[in-house]
Scaffold this motif. Sequence first.
Motif, PDB file in Angstrom:
ATOM      1  N   ILE A  28       0.856  -1.175   0.000  1.00 13.12           N
ATOM      2  CA  ILE A  28       0.000   0.000   0.000  1.00 13.12           C
ATOM      3  C   ILE A  28       0.897   1.231   0.000  1.00 13.12           C
ATOM      4  CG2 ILE A  28      -0.167   0.152   2.526  1.00 13.12           C
ATOM      5  CD1 ILE A  28      -3.127   0.886   2.197  1.00 13.12           C
ATOM      6  N   ALA A  29       0.431   2.323  -0.587  1.00 14.31           N
ATOM      7  CA  ALA A  29       1.249   3.536  -0.645  1.00 14.31           C
ATOM      8  C   ALA A  29       1.361   4.173   0.739  1.00 14.31           C
ATOM      9  CB  ALA A  29       0.631   4.531  -1.635  1.00 14.31           C
ATOM     10  N   PRO A  30       2.409   4.948   0.983  1.00 13.05           N
ATOM     11  CA  PRO A  30       2.593   5.583   2.293  1.00 13.05           C
ATOM     12  C   PRO A  30       1.456   6.507   2.713  1.00 13.05           C
ATOM     13  CG  PRO A  30       4.646   5.632   1.055  1.00 13.05           C
ATOM     14  CD  PRO A  30       3.592   5.138   0.113  1.00 13.05           C
ATOM     15  N   ASP A  31       0.671   7.020   1.755  1.00 12.97           N
ATOM     16  CA  ASP A  31      -0.459   7.888   2.090  1.00 12.97           C
ATOM     17  C   ASP A  31      -1.761   7.098   2.229  1.00 12.97           C
ATOM     18  OD1 ASP A  31      -0.941   7.176  -0.516  1.00 12.97           O
ATOM     19  OD2 ASP A  31      -1.088   9.221  -1.305  1.00 12.97           O
ATOM     20  N   THR A 134       7.061  -9.040   6.288  1.00 16.53           N
ATOM     21  CA  THR A 134       5.933  -9.384   7.149  1.00 16.53           C
ATOM     22  C   THR A 134       4.648  -9.056   6.409  1.00 16.53           C
ATOM     23  OG1 THR A 134       7.213  -8.867   9.142  1.00 16.53           O
ATOM     24  CG2 THR A 134       4.812  -9.009   9.376  1.00 16.53           C
ATOM     25  N   VAL A 135       3.870 -10.071   6.096  1.00 16.75           N
ATOM     26  CA  VAL A 135       2.642  -9.908   5.310  1.00 16.75           C
ATOM     27  C   VAL A 135       1.437  -9.916   6.247  1.00 16.75           C
ATOM     28  CG1 VAL A 135       1.181 -10.881   3.504  1.00 16.75           C
ATOM     29  CG2 VAL A 135       3.673 -10.982   3.282  1.00 16.75           C
ATOM     30  N   LEU A 136       0.633  -8.861   6.179  1.00 15.36           N
ATOM     31  CA  LEU A 136      -0.598  -8.767   6.965  1.00 15.36           C
ATOM     32  C   LEU A 136      -1.788  -8.970   6.040  1.00 15.36           C
ATOM     33  CD1 LEU A 136       0.149  -5.654   9.208  1.00 15.36           C
ATOM     34  CD2 LEU A 136       0.627  -8.061   9.675  1.00 15.36           C
ATOM     35  N   ALA A 202      -1.566  -0.496  11.071  1.00 12.52           N
ATOM     36  CA  ALA A 202      -0.202  -1.030  11.145  1.00 12.52           C
ATOM     37  C   ALA A 202       0.678  -0.424  10.053  1.00 12.52           C
ATOM     38  CB  ALA A 202      -0.225  -2.553  11.035  1.00 12.52           C
ATOM     39  N   PHE A 203       0.119  -0.266   8.853  1.00 10.45           N
ATOM     40  CA  PHE A 203       0.887   0.325   7.764  1.00 10.45           C
ATOM     41  C   PHE A 203       1.242   1.783   8.042  1.00 10.45           C
ATOM     42  CE2 PHE A 203      -0.621  -3.300   5.274  1.00 10.45           C
ATOM     43  CZ  PHE A 203       0.541  -3.620   4.585  1.00 10.45           C
ATOM     44  N   LEU A 208       6.774   0.417  13.183  1.00  6.41           N
ATOM     45  CA  LEU A 208       6.846  -0.935  12.614  1.00  6.41           C
ATOM     46  C   LEU A 208       7.639  -0.972  11.308  1.00  6.41           C
ATOM     47  CD1 LEU A 208       3.181  -2.214  13.168  1.00  6.41           C
ATOM     48  CD2 LEU A 208       5.155  -2.397  14.687  1.00  6.41           C
ATOM     49  N   THR A 209       8.282   0.140  10.977  1.00  6.33           N
ATOM     50  CA  THR A 209       9.008   0.213   9.705  1.00  6.33           C
ATOM     51  C   THR A 209      10.024  -0.911   9.547  1.00  6.33           C
ATOM     52  OG1 THR A 209       8.758   2.615   9.699  1.00  6.33           O
ATOM     53  CG2 THR A 209      10.435   1.696   8.248  1.00  6.33           C
ATOM     54  N   SER A 210      10.669  -1.276  10.643  1.00  2.00           N
ATOM     55  CA  SER A 210      11.719  -2.302  10.571  1.00  2.00           C
ATOM     56  C   SER A 210      11.173  -3.678  10.203  1.00  2.00           C
ATOM     57  CB  SER A 210      12.450  -2.399  11.916  1.00  2.00           C
ATOM     58  OG  SER A 210      11.556  -2.808  12.943  1.00  2.00           O
ATOM     59  N   LEU A 211       9.867  -3.871  10.332  1.00  3.92           N
ATOM     60  CA  LEU A 211       9.278  -5.175  10.021  1.00  3.92           C
ATOM     61  C   LEU A 211       9.064  -5.373   8.525  1.00  3.92           C
ATOM     62  CD1 LEU A 211       6.592  -5.528  12.845  1.00  3.92           C
ATOM     63  CD2 LEU A 211       8.912  -6.452  12.777  1.00  3.92           C
ATOM     64  N   ASN A 212       9.208  -4.287   7.744  1.00  4.78           N
ATOM     65  CA  ASN A 212       9.030  -4.383   6.291  1.00  4.78           C
ATOM     66  C   ASN A 212       7.650  -4.967   5.971  1.00  4.78           C
ATOM     67  OD1 ASN A 212       9.796  -4.013   3.637  1.00  4.78           O
ATOM     68  ND2 ASN A 212      10.877  -5.961   3.493  1.00  4.78           N
ATOM     69  N   LEU A 213       6.621  -4.231   6.360  1.00  4.88           N
ATOM     70  CA  LEU A 213       5.251  -4.714   6.210  1.00  4.88           C
ATOM     71  C   LEU A 213       4.795  -4.694   4.750  1.00  4.88           C
ATOM     72  CD1 LEU A 213       3.376  -2.965   9.164  1.00  4.88           C
ATOM     73  CD2 LEU A 213       4.321  -5.273   9.099  1.00  4.88           C
TER      74      LEU A 213
END
Length: 448
Positions: A28-31, A134-136, A202-203, A208-213
């Motif tokens: 998903i995009a950061p926005d 990490t896939v949600l 979460a996104f 949680l950036t380090s989890l590479n969601l």
Amino acid sequence: MKYFSTNRHLAGGYIPTHTFSEALLMGIAPDAGLFMPETLPHFSAEQLQTMRGKTYAQIATEVLFPFVEGQMSKDDLAAIAADAYGFDIPLENIDKNFWVARLDQGATASFKDFAARFMARATRYFLPAQQKLTVLVATSGDTGSAIGAAFQGIEGVKVYILYPQREVSFVQEQQLIRIGGNVQALAIDGKFDDCQNIVKQAFADKELTSLNLSSANSINVGRVLPQAVYYFYLWQKLTEHTDEAINFVVPSGNLGNSLGAELARRMGLPVERLVIATNANRAVPDFLKNGIYKKISPSVAAVSNAMNVGNPSNLARYFELYGGTLDKDGYTHQAPDIAQMREHLLSVAISDTETVETIKYFYKKYACVLEPHGAVGAAAYRKFQDKLAARKTILLETAHPAKFPEIVMQELGFAPPVPKALQAFLQNPAHKIELANEYKALKNILLA
């Protein structure tokens, strides 16, 4: 090809564009916008004709290659498609000009297998060595098991599946909690929209950036694009001439499935009408009727539980395609061309009573066994039959009736036979974690 955010026009919107692999792994995009391709390829009548007689994997290669060209060779894509698609789509003729497409032949007996299997293999292909992901996944029933099964055992990937504990069938839950390995099922004390909102929070959480969601819901463009393929496949299987247009009826929740048909039409596939069939969560049919979008909150529980979606995420992509902008909360910033939408799209909400009556009607009249989601589509077809009958129409049956044995037994007096793939699935050990309906509960799990 580059991919942009549907929220790019909003204040603070995300302007950069990304490659397919970047959009796939970001999810998903950061926005909080959804990624869309800057352009859509167009298949000429001559190109459509060359698809006739080809296997599903071969058609998938032709349809999807323009979206990954420059990042993946056509040979590599063909290998991924061949590995992903070892099953067919039976077409069941019900009546003159009306067919049911059984998209339930995959590993988890759901149409979600088509997109999930491609997505998992593409993720493995593009994920850099040693990088973790990490896939949600928020699921209303079938997405979670399809994604879990597809990603099971992929090194470097951890999958968390959030599902509404009291709004999935017994068989659906058993599938979700019996995947194991790198896949964890999380039973949320809430509704599907709650699960989806928790994932979106979460996104947006920078801690949680380090989890590479990443996401594997249909908010991920890597899930939506493969769903255009089976419309090409079904069209060439049923038609005789390249200019022959047909109709599709699609049981719909988060709108990813029907969006595949909309994309296919814009890519040159002769599609006359697309019917978006919903259950009591009638936000889409109401929008097409009165031109004002209002999400259903909380979503309504229906027997077609995988469609219990009050604010469908992919409506933002429909808005984008028709010149509008809709944010994740269901707020319209720019209205789409509603007249154009009405020209191509039909939509109706089907009640539980109508759903059950349709299950009985189709079995009695045609010896056709439908599960609740397919029955919603069949009921919609009957309501619009006068507008559809002149052309061939295909209803997408989205799941195997064996995933809903309780209602089939209750209404038809027998339990549908369980496919071998589903039988094997249900032999695995069960494990789930029950969570409160709040974001911090998920965050604690992710950071543990």
